[in-house]
Each structure stands twice: as structure tokens, then as C-alpha cells.
Design a protein around this motif. Structure first.
Motif, short mmCIF file in Angstrom:
data_model
loop_
_atom_site.label_atom_id
_atom_site.label_comp_id
_atom_site.label_asym_id
_atom_site.label_seq_id
_atom_site.Cartn_x
_atom_site.Cartn_y
_atom_site.Cartn_z
N CYS A 265 -0.49 5.15 -4.69
CA CYS A 265 -1.07 6.32 -5.35
C CYS A 265 -1.73 7.27 -4.36
O CYS A 265 -2.21 6.86 -3.30
CB CYS A 265 -2.12 5.88 -6.38
SG CYS A 265 -1.45 4.90 -7.73
N LEU A 266 -1.75 8.52 -4.75
CA LEU A 266 -2.47 9.56 -4.04
C LEU A 266 -3.46 10.16 -5.03
O LEU A 266 -3.06 10.80 -6.00
CB LEU A 266 -1.51 10.64 -3.52
CG LEU A 266 -2.13 11.83 -2.79
CD1 LEU A 266 -2.83 11.36 -1.52
CD2 LEU A 266 -1.07 12.87 -2.46
N ARG A 267 -4.74 9.87 -4.80
CA ARG A 267 -5.80 10.32 -5.72
C ARG A 267 -5.45 9.94 -7.15
O ARG A 267 -5.45 10.76 -8.08
CB ARG A 267 -6.03 11.82 -5.58
CG ARG A 267 -6.62 12.20 -4.22
CD ARG A 267 -6.92 13.68 -4.14
NE ARG A 267 -5.67 14.46 -4.13
CZ ARG A 267 -4.95 14.69 -3.04
NH1 ARG A 267 -5.33 14.19 -1.87
NH2 ARG A 267 -3.85 15.41 -3.11
N ASP A 268 -5.13 8.66 -7.34
CA ASP A 268 -4.87 8.05 -8.64
C ASP A 268 -3.56 8.47 -9.30
O ASP A 268 -3.27 8.05 -10.42
CB ASP A 268 -6.03 8.32 -9.62
CG ASP A 268 -7.34 7.70 -9.16
OD1 ASP A 268 -7.28 6.63 -8.53
OD2 ASP A 268 -8.40 8.30 -9.40
N ARG A 269 -2.76 9.28 -8.63
CA ARG A 269 -1.46 9.63 -9.19
C ARG A 269 -0.37 8.88 -8.44
O ARG A 269 -0.30 8.95 -7.21
CB ARG A 269 -1.19 11.13 -9.11
CG ARG A 269 0.09 11.51 -9.85
CD ARG A 269 0.39 12.97 -9.82
NE ARG A 269 1.51 13.27 -10.71
CZ ARG A 269 2.16 14.42 -10.73
NH1 ARG A 269 1.80 15.42 -9.93
NH2 ARG A 269 3.17 14.61 -11.57
N THR B 12 -3.94 6.68 -1.04
CA THR B 12 -5.35 6.33 -1.20
C THR B 12 -5.56 5.03 -1.96
O THR B 12 -6.69 4.57 -2.10
CB THR B 12 -6.09 7.46 -1.92
OG1 THR B 12 -5.45 7.74 -3.16
CG2 THR B 12 -6.11 8.73 -1.06
N THR C 274 0.27 13.39 4.38
CA THR C 274 -0.11 12.65 3.18
C THR C 274 -0.42 11.20 3.52
O THR C 274 0.38 10.52 4.17
CB THR C 274 1.02 12.68 2.14
OG1 THR C 274 1.28 14.04 1.77
CG2 THR C 274 0.65 11.88 0.90
N ARG C 275 -1.58 10.73 3.09
CA ARG C 275 -1.95 9.34 3.24
C ARG C 275 -2.30 8.77 1.88
O ARG C 275 -3.16 9.33 1.18
CB ARG C 275 -3.15 9.19 4.19
CG ARG C 275 -2.86 9.63 5.62
CD ARG C 275 -4.05 9.37 6.53
NE ARG C 275 -3.80 9.85 7.88
CZ ARG C 275 -3.16 9.16 8.81
NH1 ARG C 275 -2.72 7.94 8.53
NH2 ARG C 275 -2.96 9.66 10.02
#
Length: 267
Positions: free
Chosen positions: A219-223, A184, A181-182
């Protein structure tokens, strides 16, 4: 003198001016750690080097002009510690910023566990009963305290971090290596604040020294998947912005920081 690093007497037959010889010798002693606890006063240096006060002042003035030494009324003179710079507008890493300065980065892990925290879960847009991986570290730069860093991530995302060794690594590097996981993107609020007495003792800073309080949502893809709070020594840290004619310059002014928690940054 500290650590037995004695002064070398200037050579009056040498073509190099006395002040320059003393300046060079003071640099040598600084590198050896002679003045880590305190820097001597002018009268002490006059006695050590057997020169005039004017000569000592010439040597000290050049060290101050270069930012090697600093002084204040009633506080004497001290060796300046270089500030660690981090960029604005980037998902940066305190770990990498410290090492980019040529300093050794190390962390003392104060907590690495699973917790339930309804306020943090709300920030991460999760149910109040969500299990979170909680990591608390005292960040060190060349063995000196730099920051107190606390981070929360959902266990469903960051569970493998419970087995990670954070003594000499960054959270984002471990997250990427162990989970793939990276992050964003995200947002931060940075404010100056007065630390509590307990925080001053932990970071080894004198009364009256401010800290940078950084609160971050990663966040990860805006979450949201990370809530972080870090207190960083104001005397050893700064943030920097860059601009160009092509891209322009932008700095947003944030409203008051949320009341929950202390402060945050560092990776």
C-alpha cells in the motif's frame, strides 16, 4: 569424486586425531563443490580415506551436529543449504535477505509487460480495465532457484518499471529510484502448500517438498498499489519473529488464503 576434488589422506603421525583431519578435509571439499550433486556414503569414505568406519562416523557426527550435513532414513546424507531468513512484521525485501546471507542474488525475468487483469484490479481497488505492469521473475540464490515471484502494479504508478533491469535488483529499489514511490505498508498471508509438477521442475525441488505461498498487498498511504504472489522453496526459506519485554510479541493467524493465483513474496 565430483569436480576432481580428491580426498587427502590423513597423516597418522600428525597429533590431530584422524577423525578431525577427515572432518577438515570434507569441509575443504564441500567448499570446492565436490558434493553438490551427492554426498558419498560411509563405505565410500572408508575406502577413500583408508580408515575405520568408526573414524568416519566420528567426523560425520560432528558435521551433523553443526548443521553442515543432514541425513534421513533411506535418503542418505547431503550437504545442508543454509535457509534464507526473513522477518515478520516488516516490509522486507527478498533481494536484501539473500544478499545479507552472503549469497549472490540474481533474477531471470520471465515477463515484464502491460496486462489487464480484472481480478487483480479488484484487489487493487481499481476499475477492471486498469492497465497493470506485470513482472514475473525466477529468483536465484547462488545460481540455485529460490522463488517464483509475480507482481502487478498500476501502470499509472509503475510505468517506468517497464524499462528497468531486474536481473540484479529489487522491485522496491527500482520503484523508488525510477518513480520516487516508496510503499508505506501492506499485508501478507503466508501458507505452506504443495507445488504443482511444473513448479517443482522450475524450482528444482523433489516431490514431497512444500513451498511457502506468500500473497501480499502493498500500500501507498493505505491505498493498494501492489498485488504480489510468490512461491518460495520451503527447504531454503523461513520466516522469523522477534519479541521483547517492552514491545511484546504478536503473531496474527489468518483465515484461508484467497483462491486467486499461486503464492508470493520476495522483492
Amino acid at each position: 569424486m565430483a569436480r576432481g576434488v580428491r580426498a587427502r589422506q590423513p597423516d597418522r603421525s600428525h597429533p590431530l586425531p584422524l577423525w578431525a583431519q577427515i572432518e577438515g578435509d570434507l569441509r575443504r571439499r564441500m567448499r570446492a563443490g565436490a558434493f553438490d550433486e551427492r554426498f558419498p556414503g560411509e563405505h565410500e569414505l572408508v575406502a577413500e580415506y583408508a580408515v575405520s568406519r568408526h573414524t568416519v562416523r566420528d567426523a560425520l557426527r560432528r558435521l551433523r551436529d553443526e548443521g553442515v550435513l543432514d541425513s534421513g532414513r533411506g535418503r542418505g546424507t547431503w550437504v545442508r543449504t543454509p535457509r534464507i531468513e526473513q522477518p515478520l512484521g516488516a516490509l522486507y525485501s527478498l533481494f536484501r535477505s539473500v544478499e545479507a546471507m552472503g549469497l549472490e542474488q540474481r533474477s531471470v525475468v520471465r515477463a515484464l509487460e502491460v496486462v489487464v487483469d480484472a481480478q487483480v484490479a479488484e484487489r487493487l481497488q481499481r476499475p477492471a480495465t486498469t492497465e497493470l505492469v506485470y513482472l514475473e521473475r525466477l529468483r536465484l540464490a547462488d545460481s540455485e532457484p529460490l522463488a517464483l515471484d509475480r507482481a502487478w502494479l498500476p501502470r499509472s504508478v509503475a510505468g517506468p518499471l517497464l524499462d528497468a533491469d531486474f536481473s540484479h535488483s529489487g522491485l522496491y529499489d527500482e520503484l523508488a529510484g525510477l518513480t520516487g514511490t516508496r510503499l508505506t505498508g501492506g499485508s501478507e498471508v503466508i501458507t505452506a502448500t504443495v507445488p504443482t509438477a511444473a513448479t517443482r521442475r522450475l524450482l528444482k525441488i523433489p516431490a514431497g517438498t512444500a513451498v511457502m505461498e506468500v500473497q501480499r498487498t502493498g500500500c501507498l498511504r493505505d491505498r493498494p498499489v501492489e498485488w504480489r504472489e510468490t512461491l518460495i522453496r520451503g527447504d531454503r526459506f523461513c520466516v522469523a519473529a522477534r519479541w521483547s519485554a517492552q514491545e511484546g510479541y504478536r503473531m496474527d493467524v489468518a483465515g484461508p488464503a484467497p483462491e486467486h493465483g499461486a503464492g508470493a513474496a520476495g522483492r
